[in-house]
Design an enzyme around this catalytic site. Sequence first.
Site: not given
Length: 259
Positions: A65, A110, A113, A133
Amino acid sequence: MAYETIIVEIEEGIATITLNRPAVLNALNDKVFNELGEAALSLGADNSVRVVIITGGDKVFAAGADISQMANSTAVDVATREKVSHRAFQLLENLPKPVIAAISGYALGGGCELTLVADVRIAADNAQFGLPEIKLGILPGAGGTQRLPRLIGTGRAKELIFSGDFIKADEALRVGLVNKVVSADQLAAETRKLAKRFASRGAVALRLAKASVNEGLRMDLEAGLEYEHKCFSLLFATEDQKEGMKAFLEKRPAQFQGK
């Protein structure tokens, strides 16, 4: 539709979505998520598209991210923003056609993911995966705590999530995070080879097979078996079923029309 953060190309029934923010290692922000969602809707409705490939290009898949966008966010800001990423990922995950992730370089946070929403993952031998994270005082918020355990098992997923450590392509293959590892210079060719194989199958059968797996995982076994039975039965109302079985009996390749 014109996109700013992704590139969408369609050739021979195969659509390729390429993340296109190389200056920031394809970091994911609201704009990327919105465009991924719009691309998923468009490609899902395009009957000429049989298979979708998601890639970040030759050097990096996505480094995570965009932290600069998140650093000063409030809980309310994040709650709103996460709806954007969740929508995009769910649209990609539920595309009514196979989705293949072609992963080179970093697939972190992300980015990792995002690979989890694909049906199949092919990694270059230079790929690295991780959910870092926890090192930022947060947790994976775009499906990592839910999709990863379902893919590789609870214990292995918790180890990756709790440590924030990266794993290389060979380890990702060993734990079942990816389906195949190839040399970096062969990633695009190998991914396209698999996509062509999928694209040669009956589109209706592919759609219902994917739905049967995805929906079945959300049900108990008995309900999942009933759902599978309904999908199986429905296929006997299609022209592709008749063509596929006729071709088998005539010992020739089937010519599926997606009907």
